[in-house]
Each structure stands twice: as C-alpha cells, then as structure tokens.
Enzyme design. Structure first.
Site, short mmCIF file in Angstrom:
data_model
loop_
_atom_site.label_atom_id
_atom_site.label_comp_id
_atom_site.label_asym_id
_atom_site.label_seq_id
_atom_site.Cartn_x
_atom_site.Cartn_y
_atom_site.Cartn_z
N SER A 1 1.02 -1.48 -0.24
CA SER A 1 0.11 0.23 0.27
C SER A 1 0.86 1.59 -0.30
CB SER A 1 -0.88 0.21 1.33
OG SER A 1 -1.67 1.31 1.65
N TYR B 1 -1.90 -0.66 10.31
CA TYR B 1 -2.32 -1.45 9.05
C TYR B 1 -0.68 -1.20 7.81
CZ TYR B 1 -3.70 -1.32 4.30
OH TYR B 1 -4.05 -1.81 2.48
P1 NDP Z 1 -11.55 -5.77 0.60
O1 NDP Z 1 -11.67 -5.65 2.38
O2 NDP Z 1 -12.30 -5.68 -0.23
O3 NDP Z 1 -11.20 -7.60 0.64
C1 NDP Z 1 -10.09 -8.20 1.39
C2 NDP Z 1 -10.30 -9.80 1.28
O4 NDP Z 1 -9.79 -10.46 2.46
C3 NDP Z 1 -11.75 -10.30 1.64
O5 NDP Z 1 -12.21 -10.87 0.36
C4 NDP Z 1 -11.44 -11.00 2.99
O6 NDP Z 1 -12.65 -11.37 3.43
C5 NDP Z 1 -10.15 -10.95 3.36
N1 NDP Z 1 -10.27 -11.58 4.05
C6 NDP Z 1 -9.34 -10.47 5.34
N2 NDP Z 1 -9.24 -10.92 6.52
C7 NDP Z 1 -9.18 -12.25 6.03
C8 NDP Z 1 -8.83 -13.31 7.18
N3 NDP Z 1 -8.34 -13.41 8.53
N4 NDP Z 1 -9.20 -14.54 6.55
C9 NDP Z 1 -8.85 -14.70 5.45
N5 NDP Z 1 -8.73 -13.82 4.53
C10 NDP Z 1 -9.38 -12.62 5.22
O7 NDP Z 1 -10.43 -5.30 0.03
P2 NDP Z 1 -9.23 -5.46 -0.74
O8 NDP Z 1 -10.50 -5.60 -2.34
O9 NDP Z 1 -9.52 -3.28 -0.84
O10 NDP Z 1 -7.59 -4.73 -0.58
C11 NDP Z 1 -6.74 -6.26 -1.14
C12 NDP Z 1 -5.84 -6.09 -0.77
O11 NDP Z 1 -5.24 -5.01 -0.97
C13 NDP Z 1 -5.22 -5.74 0.47
O12 NDP Z 1 -3.91 -5.83 1.24
C14 NDP Z 1 -5.05 -4.61 1.31
O13 NDP Z 1 -4.61 -4.08 2.21
C15 NDP Z 1 -4.54 -3.33 -0.27
N6 NDP Z 1 -4.43 -2.70 -0.09
C16 NDP Z 1 -5.93 -2.18 -0.94
C17 NDP Z 1 -5.95 -0.57 -1.71
C18 NDP Z 1 -7.45 -0.06 -2.05
O14 NDP Z 1 -7.42 1.38 -2.63
N7 NDP Z 1 -8.77 -1.78 -2.04
C19 NDP Z 1 -5.04 -0.32 -1.23
C20 NDP Z 1 -3.69 -0.38 -1.19
C21 NDP Z 1 -3.54 -1.86 -0.75
P3 NDP Z 1 -14.17 -11.61 3.44
O15 NDP Z 1 -14.51 -10.80 2.56
O16 NDP Z 1 -14.83 -12.54 4.45
O17 NDP Z 1 -13.56 -10.49 4.40
#
Ligand code: NDP
Length: 245
Positions: free
Chosen positions: A153, A166
């Site tokens: 990020s 985070y």
């Molecule tokens: P979302 O919150 O939309 O999706 C995250 C996913 O991770 C979900 O499917 C969630 O599952 C899963 N997850 C969370 N916790 C766990 C856990 N304990 N065990 C298993 N699975 C888990 O996030 P994004 O798609 O936005 O983000 C994806 C990645 O990109 C992350 O690493 C985030 O930090 C990074 N990122 C995102 C940005 C953005 O603008 N969106 C910017 C910079 C980085 P569930 O659906 O069941 O909760």
C-alpha cells in the site's frame, strides 16, 4: 506492465493460490487468472463468497477451481502444512501465490491504538503471510518458475497519521518480500510486491467513507499488472515493488 496484454492461454497449465479470493481485488484476480487458463485455489474466510467466485469461474468456462476456507487470524502451522500436502497431491506443484487478503483495522490516533487490534492486524497481514509462504515453499519449488506476489500500500512505503498498525503491517510486508527476494536471488523463485493504489472495494470505502467511489479505479483495471507477475513474461523479474496504477 500496466498495458500488459493477456489472453485465455497466458496462464494455461498454472496453479495459483489467491488469498482473500472472495471479495475485492482478490476476487477479481482469481477470476482473471482463471480466465487466462489457470487453476485457481480460492482461499478465504467466508465460504459463501468463495463458492460464488467458484460458480462464476465455472460458468465462464474456466478450469475448475479449489476452495480453501481458512481464517488467517486463527490458522495454525498444521493448517498450512496440510494445505501444502494437498496441493502437491492434487496439482503436483504451485506456480503462483498471491498474498492479497488483508484487514484495515480502525484508523485512529497513535495513542488510541488498541493492543489486541494491533496484534490481530499483524497476525492477518504479516504473520499469516510468513506462515503460509513458509509452508507452501515445497509446493512452490516444484514449479518450473514459481512467482510469489505480496500486496502492499502507499502507507507501506511512507507512514501516514492515523494509519497505525495497517501501515506498519504493509512496511513489514515490503520487508518480508525484500528478504525473500534477496535470499532466492539466482534461483527459480521470484518474489515481488504490488501496491494496488486507490481501488473501488469495501476496504477503500471503510478508509474513505465520504469519497466518490465512482472516480476510483476498479480492480479489473489493475489486472494487467497482476497477470504479468504470474505469467512467464515476468520470469527473471524479482525484488520489485510496483504500483498497479
Ligand atoms: P477487501 O476488504 O475488499 O477484501 C479483502 C479480502 O481479504 C476479503 O475477501 C476478505 O474476506 C479477506 N480477508 C480478510 N481477512 C481475512 C482473514 N482473516 N482470513 C482470510 N481472508 C481474509 O480489500 P481489498 O480488495 O480492497 O484489498 C485487497 C488487498 O489490497 C489488501 O491487502 C489491501 O490492504 C490492499 N490494498 C487495497 C487498496 C484499495 O484501495 N482497495 C489500496 C492499497 C492496498 P471476507 O470477504 O470474508 O471479509
């Protein structure tokens, strides 16, 4: 890389595990990898969401995926080692590992950071990545050109007020990737990091509830970078931390 063009055969014959495959960027990455011919292993904590992604991939004519319901918060060494054994048994090797799952936690001033939530974010965003990668190295090393991709990020490169654990977890992710990339330099294992940048997902809307999400890039628009790092075109590229936008 941002303009990398791919087709239904770009990832043919590859097996790729995506964490957090049920929603957001991970969901789109899993579906896109499958549309490029990869057999995708969908890891996540909400089975219903993983099943929906499975159905969409099958309906689109992609290779049948596998579902791994696992909560990275509580998963143990035994779970991860069992997963490695299952992958070797069913697929023979693991060509790609996309560490995408992550949690934001609560944005707050430093003095309000709660110790338990600090630990939980570190567990899911950092320790689980270490444990999963370590356990899957045997399956990865069996592949001809394994690719490990971590998700960072902007706040994993430059700290920012109120982003607490985070941000720190993303610095740690960058660090883990650098350590691994340096260690595996000269081998067939490549390790890289993608920063998706502001993307229209649930996590983004939690961090910026007031912004107009329609102005943000969609996960689909980031896919050239994600596919590139899983494809043979990135063989030999390692220790890079790139922006998908
Ligand atoms: P979302 O919150 O939309 O999706 C995250 C996913 O991770 C979900 O499917 C969630 O599952 C899963 N997850 C969370 N916790 C766990 C856990 N304990 N065990 C298993 N699975 C888990 O996030 P994004 O798609 O936005 O983000 C994806 C990645 O990109 C992350 O690493 C985030 O930090 C990074 N990122 C995102 C940005 C953005 O603008 N969106 C910017 C910079 C980085 P569930 O659906 O069941 O909760």
């Amino acid at each position: 890389m941002h303009n990398y063009s791919f087709n239904k055969d770009t990832l043919a014959g590859k097996t790729i595990l995506v964490t957090g495959a049920g929603d957001g960027i991970g969901r789109t990455a899993a579906k896109t990898f499958a549309s490029c011919g990869a057999t995708v292993i969908l890891l996540g904590r909400t089975v219903k969401k993983l099943e929906a992604v499975y159905d969409e991939i099958v309906a689109a004519g992609g290779p049948e995926p596998a579902i791994v319901p696992l909560d990275l918060k509580g998963a143990t060494k035994t779970h991860y080692q069992g997963l490695n054994a299952t992958i070797v048994e069913q697929f023979g090797k693991l060509d790609g590992l996309l560490h995408n799952a992550g949690v934001l936690g609560v944005l707050s001033p430093f003095e309000h950071i709660d110790h338990d939530s600090w630990n939980e974010i570190m567990q899911i965003n950092v320790t689980a990545q270490f444990m999963l990668t370590k356990a899957l190295m045997p399956a990865l090393k069996r592949a001809a050109q394994p690719s490990i991709v971590f998700t960072s990020s902007g706040v994993g490169r430059q700290g920012r007020a109120f982003w607490g654990p985070y941000a720190v977890s993303k610095f740690a992710t960058e660090g883990l990737a650098q350590v691994m990339a340096d260690e595996y330099e000269g081998t067939h294992v490549r390790v890289n990091v993608i920063n998706p940048g502001a993307t229209r997902t649930t996590m983004r809307s939690k961090a910026y509830p007031a912004e107009d999400a329609s102005k943000l890039k969609t996960a689909e628009q980031l896919m050239p970078t994600y596919v590139y790092f899983m494809a043979d075109d990135s063989i030999g590229i390692t220790n890079q931390s790139v922006n998908a936008q």
